[in-house]
Scaffold this motif. Sequence first.
Motif, PDB file in Angstrom:
ATOM      1  N   ARG A  26       0.852  -1.208   0.000  1.00 48.21           N
ATOM      2  CA  ARG A  26       0.000   0.000   0.000  1.00 48.21           C
ATOM      3  C   ARG A  26       0.884   1.254   0.000  1.00 48.21           C
ATOM      4  NH1 ARG A  26      -0.841   4.723   2.456  1.00 48.21           N
ATOM      5  NH2 ARG A  26      -0.670   3.768   4.521  1.00 48.21           N
ATOM      6  N   LEU A  88      -7.039   0.079   3.346  1.00 45.26           N
ATOM      7  CA  LEU A  88      -7.097   1.480   3.774  1.00 45.26           C
ATOM      8  C   LEU A  88      -8.388   2.154   3.307  1.00 45.26           C
ATOM      9  CD1 LEU A  88      -5.232   3.681   5.124  1.00 45.26           C
ATOM     10  CD2 LEU A  88      -4.630   4.374   2.809  1.00 45.26           C
ATOM     11  N   HIS A 112      -8.624  -0.208   7.898  1.00 47.76           N
ATOM     12  CA  HIS A 112      -7.742   0.835   8.421  1.00 47.76           C
ATOM     13  C   HIS A 112      -8.323   2.179   7.982  1.00 47.76           C
ATOM     14  CE1 HIS A 112      -3.382   2.648   8.220  1.00 47.76           C
ATOM     15  NE2 HIS A 112      -4.133   3.247   9.125  1.00 47.76           N
ATOM     16  N   PHE A 114      -8.478   6.313   8.195  1.00 44.25           N
ATOM     17  CA  PHE A 114      -7.558   7.407   8.576  1.00 44.25           C
ATOM     18  C   PHE A 114      -8.146   8.762   8.230  1.00 44.25           C
ATOM     19  CE2 PHE A 114      -5.684   9.340   4.740  1.00 44.25           C
ATOM     20  CZ  PHE A 114      -6.224   8.523   3.759  1.00 44.25           C
ATOM     21  N   ASP A 157      -0.460  12.616   9.971  1.00 50.16           N
ATOM     22  CA  ASP A 157       0.330  13.770  10.452  1.00 50.16           C
ATOM     23  C   ASP A 157       0.214  13.941  11.969  1.00 50.16           C
ATOM     24  OD1 ASP A 157       2.203  15.715   9.938  1.00 50.16           O
ATOM     25  OD2 ASP A 157       0.756  17.265   9.370  1.00 50.16           O
ATOM     26  N   ASN A 182      -2.999   4.072  15.388  1.00 53.10           N
ATOM     27  CA  ASN A 182      -1.716   4.320  14.729  1.00 53.10           C
ATOM     28  C   ASN A 182      -1.422   5.817  14.772  1.00 53.10           C
ATOM     29  OD1 ASN A 182       0.545   3.693  13.084  1.00 53.10           O
ATOM     30  ND2 ASN A 182      -0.605   4.238  11.251  1.00 53.10           N
ATOM     31  N   PRO A 184       0.981   8.091  12.993  1.00 50.54           N
ATOM     32  CA  PRO A 184       2.019   8.177  11.962  1.00 50.54           C
ATOM     33  C   PRO A 184       2.858   9.442  12.069  1.00 50.54           C
ATOM     34  CG  PRO A 184      -0.166   7.880  10.984  1.00 50.54           C
ATOM     35  CD  PRO A 184      -0.370   8.248  12.407  1.00 50.54           C
ATOM     36  N   HIS A 215       3.990   4.463  12.503  1.00 48.12           N
ATOM     37  CA  HIS A 215       4.122   4.401  11.031  1.00 48.12           C
ATOM     38  C   HIS A 215       5.034   5.575  10.674  1.00 48.12           C
ATOM     39  CE1 HIS A 215       2.141   4.126   6.847  1.00 48.12           C
ATOM     40  NE2 HIS A 215       2.778   5.288   6.803  1.00 48.12           N
TER      41      HIS A 215
END
Length: 523
Positions: A26, A88, A112, A114, A157, A182, A184, A215
């Motif tokens: 991915r 995702l 997942h 986000f 972010d 997560n 990231p 991540h």
Amino acid sequence: MNDPTVSTAAEDEAIAPVRIFDTTLRDGEQSPGCSMSPRQKQVMARALAELGVDVIETGFPASAEADREATRLIVRDLAGGPTAPCVLSRCVRGDIEASARALEGSANGRIHVFISTSALHREHKLRMDQDAVIEAIATHVAHAARLIGDVEFSCEDATRTEPDFLLRAVEAAVAAGATTINLPDTLGYATPEEMTRLFARMRQALPAHVVLSAHCHDDLGLAVANSLAAVEGGARQIECTINGIGERAGNCAMEELAMALKVRRGWYRADTRLDTRRLLDTSRLLSRLIGMPVQRNKAIVGANAFAHESGIHQHGMLKHRETYEIMRPEDVGWPDSQLVLGRHSGRAALSHRLRALGYTLEEAELDRVFADFKNLCERQRVIEERDLETLMQGEVRGDGYRLASMTVSDRGQRASAQVELSTPDGEHMIESALGDGPVDALFSALARATGVRLALESYQVHSIGIGTDARGEASLTASDDGRTVYEGIGTSADIIEASALAWLDIANRILRARGDTHAEAAA
Ligand SMILES: CC(=O)SCCNC(=O)CCNC(=O)[C@H](O)C(C)(C)COP(=O)(O)OP(=O)(O)OC[C@H]1O[C@@H](n2cnc3c(N)ncnc32)[C@H](O)[C@@H]1OP(=O)(O)O
Ligand SMILES: CC(C)C(=O)C(=O)O
Ligand SMILES: [Mg+2]
């Protein structure tokens, strides 16, 4: 060497398991030059499952049919095994539904979800205020949790997000049913100390059933260090890619992270369940599939990772391997360490290699061969076994003809070649010739330059190694008088040059056999 994989039962109890979440297919695949077809992703996913990764992110189903197809193929392959497929989705209803459909048939699939949380992304990219982002998280994570039993949520972010808002976002996701959170470092901006603090703070704030994940991107070359720092702060899942491929400078390299945890198990008190002996093969498979070679000096899987050329290091290695290696090559898939003979090597490595070929030398003999060896190194970067045999037979007295440069052109009606040779007397000569093809023209130019006429019996070219940095090896058999047949070999990154080297290898031997250092060059 101490085997870092062997520990006592008491030590094992204190070792925390770290899940490996692979995002090669991915995040890795979405970077320039790395895209893969569904079939290629399937091949890669099989290798990742054998390696023992816990989760494979197969793609972003809402974005393309290829991602949906790849996910379906991988879901089928992973069924019944311990590796979970994951896909995702943005905080978009259609994305989540496309993800759930792509994962149909999987007993352990994960969605997942986000959304960006930093002020910069909220304002300029999403044009959403804090409340709208929280609302989007609550709605979409809850929708995903209704469709599937395993939901991960990422604050894109995260490391540039206001800490209080980050906690609010994460709490909203957990309340809506996310069990993996997560955080990231999307732009590779954080420092290791910041990562440890961020994860430690989240660990304290969140319920124990929530798994924290890191991540990290490699914009400052800190992706692996930051992932390890996250583990120190309580992360128990690391998102990473084979060979570190991924957006811009890439993601955390799985092979480096896994070996850091394994080699420094006592420090991190954490480890993965990867069969690290499969790391090299998996790395090579990816390189072949996407046509992106790994640099030689890449940790763990680069060609130089367990290769030593300098004499002082080779001497140390021969006395005790741990003087210059902190892990065993076989633990990551290499057959052994390599002591490469070249300009920086010393007597210890040379005599070791000669002994392996059956030559046990007195000190004075070794001194003589060593001097010849160093001379040869002035002209040749790496000295192979074949060269050692030649040295031992005292064949490298005169230099013979050496190729200084060559140009071959196949544009006109007939191919043409020009060769520049250094002669056994140290002079330079240039000859050219035409031929029916580039190799024919080249061999004719060499024959003119050296005065040696060869009757070719066979000519073969093949690749040594794999990938785009593989070298070509040319082997020729030929005779000058129809009675004695010689075999010549040349290697080079360029197969035409390899052919010229093989031709000269034979010509020089013929001249030596005649007791001639050079024949009369033909006009
Ligand atoms: C950090 C990461 O790696 S995120 C993953 C990045 N990966 C990819 O983008 C690869 C696949 N992407 C794609 O194929 C396309 O971008 C698609 C199909 C997803 C969307 O294409 P388009 O509809 O043409 O939108 P485009 O890519 O131009 O812009 C992204 C849109 O998603 C929105 N968006 C971005 N992230 C999110 C999110 N997490 N949740 C909700 N919306 C989001 C943007 O605000 C923008 O919306 P807008 O079109 O209303 O302004
Ligand atoms: C989608 C998320 C996890 C991501 O790739 C990033 O933030 O880098
Ligand atoms: Mg990313």
